[in-house]
Design a protein around this motif. Structure first.
Motif, PDB file in Angstrom:
ATOM      1  N   THR A   1       0.897  -1.319   0.228  1.00  0.00           N
ATOM      2  CA  THR A   1      -0.006  -0.119  -0.232  1.00  0.00           C
ATOM      3  C   THR A   1       0.920   1.542   0.190  1.00  0.00           C
ATOM      4  OG1 THR A   1      -0.116   0.284   2.375  1.00  0.00           O
ATOM      5  CG2 THR A   1      -1.753  -1.112   1.322  1.00  0.00           C
ATOM      6  N   ALA A   2       0.361   2.231  -0.528  1.00  0.00           N
ATOM      7  CA  ALA A   2       0.904   3.688  -0.587  1.00  0.00           C
ATOM      8  C   ALA A   2       1.361   4.139   1.063  1.00  0.00           C
ATOM      9  CB  ALA A   2       0.072   4.605  -1.194  1.00  0.00           C
ATOM     10  N   GLY A   3       0.441   3.767   1.989  1.00  0.00           N
ATOM     11  CA  GLY A   3       0.515   3.961   3.275  1.00  0.00           C
ATOM     12  C   GLY A   3       1.595   3.344   4.089  1.00  0.00           C
ATOM     13  N   GLY A   4       1.991   2.093   3.565  1.00  0.00           N
ATOM     14  CA  GLY A   4       2.813   1.371   4.175  1.00  0.00           C
ATOM     15  C   GLY A   4       4.227   1.741   3.518  1.00  0.00           C
ATOM     16  N   LEU A   5       4.390   2.264   2.100  1.00  0.00           N
ATOM     17  CA  LEU A   5       5.651   2.849   1.564  1.00  0.00           C
ATOM     18  C   LEU A   5       5.720   3.927   2.403  1.00  0.00           C
ATOM     19  CD1 LEU A   5       5.218   2.118  -2.196  1.00  0.00           C
ATOM     20  CD2 LEU A   5       6.825   0.859  -0.391  1.00  0.00           C
ATOM     21  N   ALA A   6       4.993   4.954   2.477  1.00  0.00           N
ATOM     22  CA  ALA A   6       5.060   6.342   3.186  1.00  0.00           C
ATOM     23  C   ALA A   6       5.853   6.196   4.557  1.00  0.00           C
ATOM     24  CB  ALA A   6       4.070   6.952   3.254  1.00  0.00           C
ATOM     25  N   ALA A   7       5.182   5.096   5.292  1.00  0.00           N
ATOM     26  CA  ALA A   7       5.460   4.969   6.762  1.00  0.00           C
ATOM     27  C   ALA A   7       6.991   4.438   6.814  1.00  0.00           C
ATOM     28  CB  ALA A   7       4.626   3.865   7.441  1.00  0.00           C
ATOM     29  N   ARG A   8       7.244   3.639   5.803  1.00  0.00           N
ATOM     30  CA  ARG A   8       8.756   3.083   5.776  1.00  0.00           C
ATOM     31  C   ARG A   8       9.742   4.025   5.407  1.00  0.00           C
ATOM     32  NH1 ARG A   8       9.809  -2.632   5.664  1.00  0.00           N
ATOM     33  NH2 ARG A   8      12.016  -1.837   5.517  1.00  0.00           N
TER      34      ARG A   8
ATOM     35  N   LEU B   1       2.837   5.813  -7.556  1.00  0.00           N
ATOM     36  CA  LEU B   1       3.768   4.536  -7.755  1.00  0.00           C
ATOM     37  C   LEU B   1       3.354   3.274  -7.434  1.00  0.00           C
ATOM     38  CD1 LEU B   1       6.749   4.252  -8.199  1.00  0.00           C
ATOM     39  CD2 LEU B   1       7.312   4.834  -5.849  1.00  0.00           C
ATOM     40  N   VAL B   2       2.546   3.133  -6.437  1.00  0.00           N
ATOM     41  CA  VAL B   2       2.127   1.638  -6.296  1.00  0.00           C
ATOM     42  C   VAL B   2       1.135   1.116  -7.469  1.00  0.00           C
ATOM     43  CG1 VAL B   2       0.232   0.730  -4.616  1.00  0.00           C
ATOM     44  CG2 VAL B   2       1.913   2.143  -3.547  1.00  0.00           C
ATOM     45  N   ALA B   3       0.284   2.211  -7.810  1.00  0.00           N
ATOM     46  CA  ALA B   3      -0.338   1.799  -9.052  1.00  0.00           C
ATOM     47  C   ALA B   3       0.758   1.434 -10.297  1.00  0.00           C
ATOM     48  CB  ALA B   3      -1.294   2.711  -9.449  1.00  0.00           C
ATOM     49  N   ALA B   4       1.642   2.169 -10.456  1.00  0.00           N
ATOM     50  CA  ALA B   4       2.563   2.029 -11.641  1.00  0.00           C
ATOM     51  C   ALA B   4       3.313   0.531 -11.483  1.00  0.00           C
ATOM     52  CB  ALA B   4       3.378   3.186 -11.701  1.00  0.00           C
ATOM     53  N   ILE B   5       3.761   0.332 -10.179  1.00  0.00           N
ATOM     54  CA  ILE B   5       4.526  -0.787 -10.163  1.00  0.00           C
ATOM     55  C   ILE B   5       3.492  -2.091 -10.346  1.00  0.00           C
ATOM     56  CG2 ILE B   5       5.541  -2.270  -8.015  1.00  0.00           C
ATOM     57  CD1 ILE B   5       6.498   0.208  -6.845  1.00  0.00           C
ATOM     58  N   ARG B   6       2.429  -1.857  -9.669  1.00  0.00           N
ATOM     59  CA  ARG B   6       1.418  -3.086 -10.116  1.00  0.00           C
ATOM     60  C   ARG B   6       1.208  -3.132 -11.657  1.00  0.00           C
ATOM     61  NH1 ARG B   6      -2.584  -1.715  -5.173  1.00  0.00           N
ATOM     62  NH2 ARG B   6      -1.482  -3.463  -3.681  1.00  0.00           N
ATOM     63  N   GLN B   7       1.011  -1.960 -12.388  1.00  0.00           N
ATOM     64  CA  GLN B   7       0.865  -2.092 -13.925  1.00  0.00           C
ATOM     65  C   GLN B   7       1.822  -2.470 -14.650  1.00  0.00           C
ATOM     66  OE1 GLN B   7      -0.472   1.868 -15.379  1.00  0.00           O
ATOM     67  NE2 GLN B   7       0.234   1.392 -17.502  1.00  0.00           N
ATOM     68  N   VAL B   8       3.210  -2.114 -14.229  1.00  0.00           N
ATOM     69  CA  VAL B   8       4.465  -2.823 -15.013  1.00  0.00           C
ATOM     70  C   VAL B   8       4.510  -4.179 -14.735  1.00  0.00           C
ATOM     71  CG1 VAL B   8       6.944  -2.509 -14.904  1.00  0.00           C
ATOM     72  CG2 VAL B   8       5.714  -0.372 -15.041  1.00  0.00           C
ATOM     73  N   LEU B   9       4.330  -4.680 -13.519  1.00  0.00           N
ATOM     74  CA  LEU B   9       4.777  -6.080 -13.218  1.00  0.00           C
ATOM     75  C   LEU B   9       3.674  -6.954 -13.944  1.00  0.00           C
ATOM     76  CD1 LEU B   9       5.905  -6.033  -9.388  1.00  0.00           C
ATOM     77  CD2 LEU B   9       7.035  -6.025 -11.493  1.00  0.00           C
ATOM     78  N   GLU B  10       2.277  -6.425 -13.768  1.00  0.00           N
ATOM     79  CA  GLU B  10       1.295  -7.179 -14.440  1.00  0.00           C
ATOM     80  C   GLU B  10       1.298  -7.293 -15.886  1.00  0.00           C
ATOM     81  OE1 GLU B  10      -2.082  -5.259 -12.850  1.00  0.00           O
ATOM     82  OE2 GLU B  10      -2.179  -6.429 -11.091  1.00  0.00           O
ATOM     83  N   ALA B  11       1.899  -6.146 -16.351  1.00  0.00           N
ATOM     84  CA  ALA B  11       2.172  -6.260 -17.813  1.00  0.00           C
ATOM     85  C   ALA B  11       3.369  -7.270 -18.342  1.00  0.00           C
ATOM     86  CB  ALA B  11       2.532  -4.858 -18.436  1.00  0.00           C
ATOM     87  N   ALA B  12       4.357  -7.284 -17.545  1.00  0.00           N
ATOM     88  CA  ALA B  12       5.530  -7.804 -17.664  1.00  0.00           C
ATOM     89  C   ALA B  12       4.945  -9.533 -17.685  1.00  0.00           C
ATOM     90  CB  ALA B  12       6.635  -7.823 -17.102  1.00  0.00           C
ATOM     91  N   ILE B  13       4.156  -9.787 -16.635  1.00  0.00           N
ATOM     92  CA  ILE B  13       3.852 -11.101 -16.441  1.00  0.00           C
ATOM     93  C   ILE B  13       2.942 -11.616 -17.660  1.00  0.00           C
ATOM     94  CG2 ILE B  13       2.237 -12.556 -15.059  1.00  0.00           C
ATOM     95  CD1 ILE B  13       3.236 -11.208 -12.570  1.00  0.00           C
ATOM     96  N   ALA B  14       2.021 -10.700 -18.130  1.00  0.00           N
ATOM     97  CA  ALA B  14       1.201 -11.083 -19.153  1.00  0.00           C
ATOM     98  C   ALA B  14       1.927 -11.297 -20.342  1.00  0.00           C
ATOM     99  CB  ALA B  14      -0.061 -10.045 -19.496  1.00  0.00           C
TER     100      ALA B  14
END
Length: 271
Positions: free
Chosen positions: A141-148, A200-213
């Motif tokens: 999640t975005a919140g988890g990234l922000a906290a870290r 960024l969370v949305a973009a990471i998911r988009q890139v990885l899902e496209a690569a897997i596909a």
């Protein structure tokens, strides 16, 4: 190097051939991988049916009634399913012979991969216990990234490539995701705003899902002797395009070095 999309693509390719099958025999031709293949690896797999084929980060997990075998492809490894009678090549170090006459074969020219026994609680294994959340799962999640990231001066690209923060965001995917999110890879992680983390969370998911596909489209014949691991290819926006025009604004793509790795970005589109 096989990254999360390649490993997930491999998992999806081999799973239909493994699930429900019994491992008749384990052949270890070369035990000297990144860590020595332990005796319990074969002992706990032989005569057992494979009940689960899972992935954690870049690790593959094969589960049976006794526990889980842990496989890693290292820098150059691949897995194929092919007839057990196929003569092994020079770098084909491990076979899991199945009860239907096929086998799962590990090829690893550099021998940086691994074949270990992780026991009944694989996520407590030292190699897995401290990994961050899966980028395609609900725990990312975005919140988890922000906290870290709070108070950290570390560059955001290096931050998201840290497997303790999130698993599987390799060098290519980090550059591509940061471009899609409009974030300069040099920006301190602690200065990224909440809206930017959401992008960024949305973009990471988009890139990885496209690569897997795209990787999945290459896995047409895992049974064939000429079967390949299915490393994905796609039209990249910034990675390995230094000096070429940005697909969005036309400005030349910039290449820099960060923590020993090449980073590519558009100085106009990313801030």
């Amino acid at each position: 190097m096989p990254e999360l999309p390649e490993v997930e693509t491999t998992r999806r390719g081999i799973a239909p051939h493994l699930l429900g099958r019994t491992i008749a025999r384990v052949i270890v031709r070369e035990p000297r991988l990144r860590w020595p293949v332990p005796p319990e690896f074969g002992a706990n797999l032989e005569a057992q049916a494979i009940e689960r084929v899972e992935r954690r980060g870049k690790y593959l997990l094969l589960g049976n009634a006794l526990g889980f075998a842990l496989l890693h492809l290292g820098m150059s490894g691949s897995l194929r399913i092919l007839p057990a009678s196929t003569p092994p090549g020079r770098h084909e170090h491990l076979d899991l012979l199945l009860d239907d006459g096929l086998c799962l074969r590990l090829t690893d020219p550099r021998r940086f991969g691994a074949a270990l026994w992780a026991g009944p609680e694989p996520h407590a294994h030292p190699l897995l216990a401290h990994l961050g959340p899966e980028p395609l799962g609900p725990g990312f999640t975005a919140g988890g990234l922000a906290a870290r990231a709070a108070g950290r001066n570390q560059a955001v690209k290096s931050f998201i490539m840290d497997s303790h923060v999130v698993v599987g965001v390799g060098n290519i995917y980090a550059s591509e995701a940061l471009f899609l999110a409009g974030i300069d890879p040099r920006r301190p992680a602690g200065s990224v705003t909440p809206p930017a983390w959401l992008r960024l969370v949305a973009a990471i998911r988009q890139v990885l899902e496209a690569a897997i596909a795209e990787g999945g489209t290459t896995l047409r014949d895992f049974v064939g002797v000429e079967g390949k691991p299915g490393y994905f290819r796609q039209q990249l926006c910034v990675y390995d395009r230094a000096g070429q025009p940005c697909r969005s604004c036309g400005a030349p793509i910039v290449q820099i070095r960060q923590t020993g790795r090449s980073t590519y970005f558009c100085a106009c589109c990313q801030s």
